[in-house]
Design a protein around this motif. Structure first.
Motif, mmCIF file in Angstrom:
data_model
loop_
_atom_site.group_PDB
_atom_site.id
_atom_site.type_symbol
_atom_site.label_atom_id
_atom_site.label_comp_id
_atom_site.label_asym_id
_atom_site.label_seq_id
_atom_site.Cartn_x
_atom_site.Cartn_y
_atom_site.Cartn_z
ATOM 1 N N PHE A 49 0.832 -1.205 0.000
ATOM 2 C CA PHE A 49 0.000 0.000 0.000
ATOM 3 C C PHE A 49 0.866 1.254 0.000
ATOM 4 C CE2 PHE A 49 -3.481 2.712 0.853
ATOM 5 C CZ PHE A 49 -3.071 3.609 1.828
ATOM 6 N N LEU A 50 1.897 1.286 0.902
ATOM 7 C CA LEU A 50 2.766 2.457 0.977
ATOM 8 C C LEU A 50 3.549 2.649 -0.332
ATOM 9 C CD1 LEU A 50 4.156 2.160 4.612
ATOM 10 C CD2 LEU A 50 2.470 3.790 3.771
ATOM 11 N N SER A 51 4.016 1.515 -0.913
ATOM 12 C CA SER A 51 4.779 1.607 -2.166
ATOM 13 C C SER A 51 3.938 2.225 -3.267
ATOM 14 C CB SER A 51 5.262 0.217 -2.572
ATOM 15 O OG SER A 51 5.918 0.276 -3.816
ATOM 16 N N LYS A 52 2.673 1.771 -3.375
ATOM 17 C CA LYS A 52 1.799 2.295 -4.423
ATOM 18 C C LYS A 52 1.458 3.761 -4.163
ATOM 19 C CE LYS A 52 -0.638 1.798 -8.148
ATOM 20 N NZ LYS A 52 0.020 1.567 -9.434
ATOM 21 N N GLN A 53 1.141 4.089 -2.890
ATOM 22 C CA GLN A 53 0.753 5.459 -2.556
ATOM 23 C C GLN A 53 1.897 6.447 -2.769
ATOM 24 O OE1 GLN A 53 -2.590 5.111 -2.670
ATOM 25 N NE2 GLN A 53 -2.683 6.631 -1.065
ATOM 26 N N VAL A 54 3.118 6.047 -2.357
ATOM 27 C CA VAL A 54 4.241 6.977 -2.501
ATOM 28 C C VAL A 54 4.572 7.187 -3.972
ATOM 29 C CG1 VAL A 54 6.168 5.319 -2.435
ATOM 30 C CG2 VAL A 54 6.450 7.605 -1.464
ATOM 31 N N GLU A 55 4.397 6.146 -4.796
ATOM 32 C CA GLU A 55 4.623 6.300 -6.243
ATOM 33 C C GLU A 55 3.585 7.232 -6.855
ATOM 34 O OE1 GLU A 55 4.743 2.663 -8.345
ATOM 35 O OE2 GLU A 55 4.920 3.607 -10.321
ATOM 36 N N LEU A 56 2.305 7.003 -6.475
ATOM 37 C CA LEU A 56 1.240 7.868 -6.995
ATOM 38 C C LEU A 56 1.473 9.321 -6.584
ATOM 39 C CD1 LEU A 56 -1.905 5.641 -6.375
ATOM 40 C CD2 LEU A 56 -0.844 6.172 -8.573
ATOM 41 N N ALA A 57 1.874 9.517 -5.307
ATOM 42 C CA ALA A 57 2.073 10.876 -4.813
ATOM 43 C C ALA A 57 3.213 11.573 -5.553
ATOM 44 C CB ALA A 57 2.363 10.847 -3.305
ATOM 45 N N ALA A 58 4.344 10.862 -5.727
ATOM 46 C CA ALA A 58 5.487 11.467 -6.416
ATOM 47 C C ALA A 58 5.146 11.809 -7.860
ATOM 48 C CB ALA A 58 6.688 10.522 -6.362
ATOM 49 N N LYS B 178 13.761 4.125 -6.426
ATOM 50 C CA LYS B 178 12.766 4.066 -5.367
ATOM 51 C C LYS B 178 13.173 2.971 -4.383
ATOM 52 C CE LYS B 178 9.580 0.823 -7.568
ATOM 53 N NZ LYS B 178 8.187 0.615 -8.019
ATOM 54 N N GLY B 179 12.620 2.975 -3.171
ATOM 55 C CA GLY B 179 13.032 1.960 -2.205
ATOM 56 C C GLY B 179 12.048 1.787 -1.077
ATOM 57 N N SER B 180 12.103 0.618 -0.442
ATOM 58 C CA SER B 180 11.315 0.324 0.757
ATOM 59 C C SER B 180 12.282 -0.128 1.839
ATOM 60 C CB SER B 180 10.269 -0.750 0.454
ATOM 61 O OG SER B 180 10.892 -1.951 0.080
ATOM 62 N N ILE C 57 9.094 2.174 5.844
ATOM 63 C CA ILE C 57 9.469 3.405 5.137
ATOM 64 C C ILE C 57 9.498 3.111 3.639
ATOM 65 C CG2 ILE C 57 11.207 5.224 4.897
ATOM 66 C CD1 ILE C 57 12.266 4.108 7.698
ATOM 67 N N HIS C 58 8.852 3.990 2.871
ATOM 68 C CA HIS C 58 8.894 3.887 1.409
ATOM 69 C C HIS C 58 9.194 5.261 0.834
ATOM 70 C CE1 HIS C 58 7.346 -0.197 0.375
ATOM 71 N NE2 HIS C 58 7.004 -0.152 1.655
ATOM 72 N N GLN C 59 10.056 5.294 -0.165
ATOM 73 C CA GLN C 59 10.378 6.564 -0.829
ATOM 74 C C GLN C 59 10.366 6.385 -2.337
ATOM 75 O OE1 GLN C 59 13.175 7.432 -2.731
ATOM 76 N NE2 GLN C 59 14.332 5.522 -2.595
ATOM 77 N N TYR C 60 10.012 7.501 -3.010
ATOM 78 C CA TYR C 60 9.969 7.505 -4.504
ATOM 79 C C TYR C 60 10.519 8.847 -4.958
ATOM 80 C CZ TYR C 60 8.282 6.174 -9.119
ATOM 81 O OH TYR C 60 8.192 5.812 -10.442
ATOM 82 N N PRO C 61 11.698 8.838 -5.620
ATOM 83 C CA PRO C 61 12.304 10.109 -6.059
ATOM 84 C C PRO C 61 11.577 10.697 -7.253
ATOM 85 C CG PRO C 61 13.631 8.257 -6.797
ATOM 86 C CD PRO C 61 12.547 7.677 -5.944
ATOM 87 N N PHE C 62 11.663 12.015 -7.388
ATOM 88 C CA PHE C 62 11.066 12.681 -8.542
ATOM 89 C C PHE C 62 11.833 13.965 -8.833
ATOM 90 C CE2 PHE C 62 9.000 16.206 -6.343
ATOM 91 C CZ PHE C 62 8.931 15.720 -5.042
#
Length: 969
Positions: free
Chosen positions: A53-62, A228-230, A248-253
């Motif tokens: 869920f966090l991976s998908k949400q952070v990707e969508l947000a970025a 990106k990373g978890s 923790i999940h992050q997605y660079p942009f």
């Protein structure tokens, strides 16, 4: 004996009880063990689900942040590319429109853009919203870049030398976008920006999160590499003074063109995830234990019944297994029924589906099934089964025709399993019969289709070769063997290059490579020399499937000869059309040149003292000259349209004013004939439109002129203009001119649209003319996207209706203070006294003209005007005259010997100090491209011969006024 039996029974019961209790404890232990592992697995599942869920949400947000920023960047780039350098002039309506566009930019991108700065060549203007949400505009006379210390983006436009600077509020933008994502309780949304991790709250970012060094180093390294990373690790929250184990999940942009290193980070407290699972699981476990006890007590009561059931089940297992095995074999087929035969091949049983398939009930089929297929098929089937039994085959399959109860014959397929006992003696048959009528018909149709295709291919005039990707011929359909170098009976198995002329080999090789690599059709054209002479062939190559190609070759020698002849005919037609155009241009010049002198002299004579009879004769001559000029104009216009050289010249104008101008032209004739003329405009007709004003005026002039011509004295004419608006700014205008004239018979309405045709073509007709006006009008209407309709009744009148397409123009036209209006109203023409006008409008004038008649006319005219002009008889003399003397105005003929007027104009425009002298063209060429060409070369105006006296006088007056205004400034 009873006691012994009872004791034995008690002992057995005690043993069973002890076994049951022991088994119960073991089961409880296993339940607890499994419950613990299930809880652990459930917790892991929840954590994994949260990770996803966090991976998908952070990707969508970025991606959302990046996408919204990209949209803002594109809008700002479009904004600067469409800016006009002149719109910053105070009071200009374009400035109001600019401020409106700027406000729309803020409305669309308020969360990103804090301030918008527009840099013109002489000033800088900024726009922003203050704390009270007021839209503030500030003009900065100081050109220092006050925005350099803030995060900003510069947009430049090399074409109009305007740039804009957008000051970006990145914190507000990212906080706003991330606020749309809900992560649940005990979660945090963070932003990594240039090596710092910032918390997000109420549109602000603060540094209140600390990652353990190893975890932060891993996150920082991934972001800098664009990965990106978890992660899972410990985070210290400073304002809460606690440390949590978190997911923790992050997605660079990236936010182009900003160079900041950015990433969205979502954090979830792991303890919150598992705590809910534990509480719910405790209750579930308690319920399961209670249910377990109930189940154990129930099982104890039914244990004896289970033993009896097991014994019965054991006895039937073998039979059921065999039955299922046989049924699994038969159920591989569909749309059929199952039947059984014994060792003597007597039908013993058939399933109920036989009635759905064939229409017979089970009893009828068992008794009479042999009668439902032909004797020939029965004999073949009997022989096949006997042969299979003899060979000890396990199964056979065959097809035959079966007759249904309705009398219809269908195709059926039978699959039979032959059953043998342990001694391999035949014991019976288990079979399934399937209706395959649809499949059979499809196969038959496929066979017929292949046969038809073969017939078609054999009937085509093309030579068809089917080959593999290596070029080896697999099949052929050849009609003309002249192309091939070997006998047709030997080409299968050979390469195409071996059976075709040697000159085709390289071309064929390239064609094969292109078809195989691209999958597209390739057309090859080649020549080959044969005994009958040179032949030209066309070959088309394309894929037949993934393994084969097909080529179609055809002899196109005759077609090429025909195309060559057609091309030569087209070139001849173009030459004829060109000659026609040149002839019309020359004719125009040759006729208009003497007409210019004729009508000019007549205009001068009108100003002299004449008696009544002389005035009458002079008016006849003038009317005849004007009529001849009108005829010439009609012929030239129609020839231009017929040659397809007429194009639209779009301009913006006041529609109602233009229509009324045309009506006013006929005001004198309307009064003379006492015609009651009415006009009306539909309420929502736009004031200003964009279309070809001149052609619309020509159409109305012709149609209104015809209505007045054919309407008797005291008649009526009604002009109405309606319209229909579509797609916001487009309008279809409908014009209707109704008269109470003589009318037209139905059989002549369509003929009237033809050139040189009138309703009355006799030599004694009452109404004269070329018969081109209506034909020209219809062509112009079609050019403007409309259609002309004519309704008429003899003796009652006619209605001419047409529609044209235009665009609504909402902004009214304004003349700036430094502009001078160059056209005069009709009243001004009548009131202007041009005799000896040189006294009030002194000008030094040069006339460049080679025609003696026109020279005489211009000398007399200029003498009447009071001007002593200098004359040059060709363009070369005109250039030399300009070099030696300064002139205020030049009248320049176009067609002259030695150097024409256009070449002379170009040389004068290149002279130092003489390039601004007004030059007015004089020519008999009335085509619009001639006029446009003259203006583009550098002429200031263009008068078409025959030139009217008033036109010359007004031209001099206007340029005198322009010169005076220029001297004052």
């Amino acid at each position: 004996m009873k006691k012994e039996a009872q004791a034995s029974h008690t002992k057995n019961y005690s043993e069973a009880y002890r076994w049951f209790v022991g088994a119960g404890f073991i089961i409880v232990f296993l339940i607890i063990f499994l419950a613990y592992n299930f809880f652990d697995a459930l917790s892991d599942s929840q954590v994994k689900a949260k990770h996803q869920f966090l991976s998908k949400q952070v990707e969508l947000a970025a991606k959302d942040v990046q996408s919204q920023f990209s949209i803002t960047f594109d809008d700002l780039m479009f904004f600067v590319n469409t800016l006009d350098p002149a719109v910053h002039v105070e009071g200009a309506k374009e400035l109001v429109a600019l401020e409106g566009r700027t406000r729309r930019v803020f409305n669309n991108h308020r969360n990103i853009v804090d301030t918008l700065i527009i840099n013109y060549a002489d000033r800088t203007v900024s726009y922003h919203f203050d704390a009270k949400n007021n839209f503030i505009k500030t003009v900065h006379d100081d050109d220092s870049p006050f925005w350099e210390n803030s995060r900003h983006i510069v947009f430049g436009n090399s074409v109009n030398s305007i740039s804009i600077v957008a000051i970006i509020d990145l914190d507000r933008f990212i906080n706003n976008r991330l606020g749309n994502y809900y992560l649940g309780l005990s979660s945090e949304k963070l932003l990594y920006a240039n090596g710092k991790v910032l918390g997000i709250s109420d549109y602000t970012t603060v540094e209140n999160f600390t990652f353990e060094s190893k975890l932060y180093s891993e996150i920082d390294n991934d972001i800098r590499q664009g990965f990106k990373g978890s992660y899972q690790g410990s985070i210290q929250i400073e304002n809460q003074r606690k440390s949590i184990e978190a997911l923790i999940h992050q997605y660079p942009f990236t936010l182009y063109p900003l160079t900041d290193s950015l990433s969205v980070i979502f954090v979830q407290d792991k303890a919150v995830i598992t705590s809910g699972v534990f509480e719910n699981y405790i209750y579930l476990l308690g319920i399961l234990v209670v249910l377990l006890l109930i189940v154990i007590l129930t099982l104890f009561r039914f244990i004896k019944n289970a033993q009896i059931a097991n014994q019965t089940l054991t006895r039937n297992t073998e039979k059921i297994s065999e039955l299922f095995r046989q049924q699994n074999l038969l159920l591989q087929e569909s749309r059929g029924f199952i039947y059984f035969q014994d060792g003597q091949r007597v039908m013993t049983e058939v399933s109920s589906e036989v009635q759905d398939v064939l229409g017979y009930d089970q009893h009828d089929f068992l008794q009479n099934y042999r009668n439902y297929f032909s004797q020939e098929d029965f004999e073949s089937l009997d022989a096949l089964i006997k042969s299979a039994i003899a060979a000890k085959k396990e199964s056979i399959s065959f097809e035959f025709n079966f007759q249904k109860s309705s009398g219809e014959w269908i195709r059926a397929r039978v699959f039979e399993r032959l059953v043998y006992d342990k001694a391999m003696n035949f014991a019976g048959i288990v079979g399934i019969c399937t209706d395959i009528q649809d499949k059979y018909l499809a196969e038959q149709e496929q066979i017929k289709s292949n046969q038809r295709l073969t017939s078609i291919m054999q009937g085509l005039p093309d030579n068809i070769l089917i080959c593999d990707y290596a070029g080896e011929i697999l099949d052929y359909y050849v009609q003309d063997q002249v192309l091939f170098t070997v006998p047709m009976s030997t080409i299968v198995g050979r390469k195409m290059a071996e059976v075709l002329p040697e000159s085709v080999e390289n071309l064929l090789h390239k064609g094969f490579e292109t078809v195989i690599s691209t999958g597209k059709l390739v057309t090859l054209e080649f020549e080959t020399l044969m005994q009958s002479g040179k032949k030209i062939f066309e070959m088309r190559l394309f894929k037949l499937d993934d393994e084969r190609l097909i080529s179609l070759a055809r002899n196109i020698t005759g077609q090429k000869l025909w195309e060559k002849g057609l091309q030569e005919a087209m070139e001849a037609a173009e030459q004829a059309n060109k000659a026609k155009t040149e002839f019309l241009a020359n004719m125009s010049h040759e006729i208009r040149t003497p007409m210019n002198g004729l009508l000019g002299i007549i205009s001068l004579m009108e100003s002299t003292s004449l008696d009544e009879q002389q005035v009458k004769y002079l008016r006849v001559i003038k009317d005849s000259g004007n009529a001849l000029t009108s005829i010439i104009n009609d012929i030239l216009d129609y020839s231009k349209i017929e040659a397809g050289m007429m194009s639209l010249d779009i301009s913006k104008f006041d529609l109602k004013e233009e229509v009324l101008k045309i009506v006013d032209i006929f005001n004198g004739l309307v009064k003379e004939k006492d015609i009651h003329l009415r006009y009306s405009f539909e309420e929502f007709i736009p004031n200003y439109v964009q279309m070809d004003k001149l052609k619309l005026g020509q159409i109305l002039f012709n149609l209104i002129g015809n209505a007045i011509k054919f309407t008797p004295n005291g008649g009526e004419i009604e002009i109405s203009v309606t319209g229909e608006v579509f797609l916001e700014r487009n309008v279809m205008l409908n014009f209707s001119i109704r008269d109470s004239g003589i009318g037209i018979s139905d059989d002549k309405i369509e003929a009237l649209k033809m050139p040189f045709v009138q309703a009355d073509n006799s030599n004694t007709r009452e109404y004269k003319g070329t018969g081109l006006g209506l034909a020209i009008s219809e062509k112009l209407i079609m050019l403007m996207g409309g259609e002309l309709e004519i309704e008429s009744e003899l003796g009652v009148g006619s209605t001419f209706s047409f529609n044209v397409f235009g665009t609504i123009w909402h902004d009214q036209f304004q003349l700036h203070a430094d502009e001078v209006k160059l056209d005069y109203q009709e009243g001004e023409l009548e009131s202007f006294d041009w005799v000896n006008m040189a006294n009030e409008h002194p000008m030094s004038i040069l006339l460049v003209e080679d025609n003696e008649t026109n020279l005489k006319f211009m000398r007399m005219l200029m003498n009447e005007l009071g001007y002593d002009i200098e004359i040059a008889k060709n363009g070369l003399e005109g250039v030399l005259a300009v070099q030696d003397r300064d002139f205020d105005l030049i009248f320049m003929d176009i067609q002259m010997p030695k150097m024409n007027g256009l070449e002379a104009t170009e040389q004068i425009r290149n002279m130092k100090g003489k390039s601004t002298i007004p030059i007015i063209g004089l020519s008999a060429n009335a085509f619009h491209e001639d006029i446009n060409n003259a203006i583009s070369i550098g002429m200031n105006g263009y008068l078409t011969k025959p030139v009217q006296v008033m036109e010359i006088a007004l031209t001099i007056k206007k340029h005198y006024e322009l010169k005076t205004k220029s001297d004052i400034n």
